[in-house]
Design a protein around this motif. Structure first.
Motif, PDB file in Angstrom:
ATOM      1  N   LYS A 164       0.871  -1.180   0.000  1.00  0.00           N
ATOM      2  CA  LYS A 164       0.000   0.000   0.000  1.00  0.00           C
ATOM      3  C   LYS A 164       0.895   1.212   0.000  1.00  0.00           C
ATOM      4  O   LYS A 164       1.931   1.253   0.673  1.00  0.00           O
ATOM      5  N   ASP A 194      -3.293   4.315   1.093  1.00  0.00           N
ATOM      6  CA  ASP A 194      -3.754   4.682   2.435  1.00  0.00           C
ATOM      7  C   ASP A 194      -3.527   6.174   2.616  1.00  0.00           C
ATOM      8  O   ASP A 194      -2.385   6.633   2.628  1.00  0.00           O
ATOM      9  N   GLU A 220      -7.694   3.223   1.533  1.00  0.00           N
ATOM     10  CA  GLU A 220      -7.819   3.176   2.989  1.00  0.00           C
ATOM     11  C   GLU A 220      -7.945   4.591   3.555  1.00  0.00           C
ATOM     12  O   GLU A 220      -7.154   5.471   3.217  1.00  0.00           O
ATOM     13  N   ASP A 245      -9.962   2.716   8.594  1.00  0.00           N
ATOM     14  CA  ASP A 245      -8.976   2.358   9.618  1.00  0.00           C
ATOM     15  C   ASP A 245      -9.140   3.313  10.805  1.00  0.00           C
ATOM     16  O   ASP A 245      -9.768   2.966  11.816  1.00  0.00           O
TER      17      ASP A 245
HETATM   18 MG   LIG Z   1      -4.067   2.793   7.875  1.00  0.00          MG
END
Ligand SMILES: [Mg+2]
Length: 363
Positions: A164, A194, A220, A245
């Motif tokens: 990521k 992310d 994310e 998250d």
């Molecule tokens: Mg994260």
């Protein structure tokens, strides 16, 4: 059996400077955590880890140390360590928030219980639902495209086939970074991004066409913590699955995210959720809503990583199209356990043995 002592041991690990993560949440050059020991009158010891980061949950090594030494240790000493639910509830009544601090004790209690019963922790969670090799994605910081490519190659050399890329800063730079990694690694390398809450909704909307073109398999935490409505609106604009998250620490957060149709995946891990059992409960809530979970990370040491692996093996809805962040030990140059977590074929490997399966090296 009774708990006779609870100790919190400050630890400091330097992140490999070639890999140190930079994100919209700041830099992560060094980790100042706590290792926890819970001792009993029968000589058994359970180990845990407080993977604290002030910018993440408001907890630091210092706050965790004070809370454990001055408050939470006294709540455990003299009690039966096998009564996990009773002890966890007691801690929750005494202290609001502080999930990583609470998780450290819960993990140590489960490690101890596993050792006492002769079972690995995942058996205490109902047993394994899959093999003990969990596929990983490496985390590539918000560096220049050239640096990002270098780190992606490092990940590939470690056998990983996914990463990521940290975004959430200037959109054009974010896209250039993802583009560079995609061009170098090819289409078979699985790529997520992310944003660590760093984008505005307008930023995210602007980034979507390029992220779609680049074959990103998950976005994310694009928007600020708790912006469920914004995430709902983003989901109407793209087919890329959206993962939360920072917005989901608690069971209540998970219910709210589901109610608002704000995500396709929820990232869980024991530290953020306040313990392995609470991560499991969030995973159950998500399962009931048809949502899969990924394992997130705060760059755990080996003990915290082992807790994540026991969870990953037992939880009902571990995502299969997006990979997991069980990668803390790959970032550190040393380990504080006798046997470090091992990695094979781009996967983190569940340690064998009772409890967590690892022993802390007490100095
Ligand atoms: Mg994260």
């Amino acid at each position: 059996m009774k708990i006779t002592a609870v100790n919190a041991i400050p630890t400091s690990l330097v992140v490999n400077p070639k890999l140190a993560i930079v994100s919209a949440a700041g830099a992560h050059p060094e980790s100042h955590y706590l290792a926890i020991t819970v001792q009993t009158d029968e000589g058994l010891v359970g180990y845990g880890e407080a993977t604290v980061a002030p910018g993440w949950s408001g907890e630091s090594q210092g706050t965790a140390l004070v809370l454990i030494q001055q408050m939470l240790a006294h709540a455990l000493i003299g009690s039966d360590p096998l009564q996990t639910n009773m002890l966890v509830d007691r801690i929750d009544r005494m202290l609001i928030g502080n999930p990583f601090t609470k998780a450290a004790l819960e993990i140590a209690l489960l490690d101890l219980k596993g050792k006492a019963l002769g079972l690995p922790v995942y058996m205490l969670l109902g047993g394994a639902r899959r093999q003990g090799k969990i596929p990983l994605k490496f985390s590539i910081g918000a560096f220049s495209p050239k640096e990002a490519v270098r780190i992606a190659k490092h990940a590939a050399n470690l056998g990983l086939r996914a990463a990521k890329v940290k975004v959430g800063l200037v959109v054009e730079d974010d896209i250039a970074r993802v583009q560079a990694v995609r061009s170098e690694m090819g289409d078979d390398f699985r790529l997520a991004v992310d944003a660590n809450s760093g984008w505005t909704e307008a930023d995210a909307v602007r980034a979507l066409p390029a992220l779609e073109r680049l074959g990103v398999n998950a976005i994310e935490q694009p928007l600020r913590r708790g912006d469920f409505r914004g995430c709902y609106r983003l989901r109407q604009r793209t087919h890329i699955p959206l993962m939360l998250d920072e917005s989901v620490f608690t069971r209540q957060d998970a219910i709210e995210a589901i109610r608002e149709d704000a995500c396709d995946f929820i990232s869980v891990y024991p530290g953020k959720n306040g313990g392995i059992l609470k991560s499991m409960e969030i995973a159950q809530i998500a399962t009931a809503a048809g949502i899969e979970c990924t394992i997130g990370s705060n760059l755990e040491m080996d003990l915290g990583t082992a807790a994540m692996l026991h969870l990953a093996v037992a939880m009902p809805n571990l995502a299969t199209t997006v990979d997991h962040d069980i990668l803390g030990p790959l970032y550190y140059l040393e380990s504080l356990t006798q046997r470090p977590i091992s990695y094979e074929d781009g996967c983190a490997v569940l340690p064998e043995g009772n409890g967590l399966g690892l022993e802390f090296r007490e100095a």
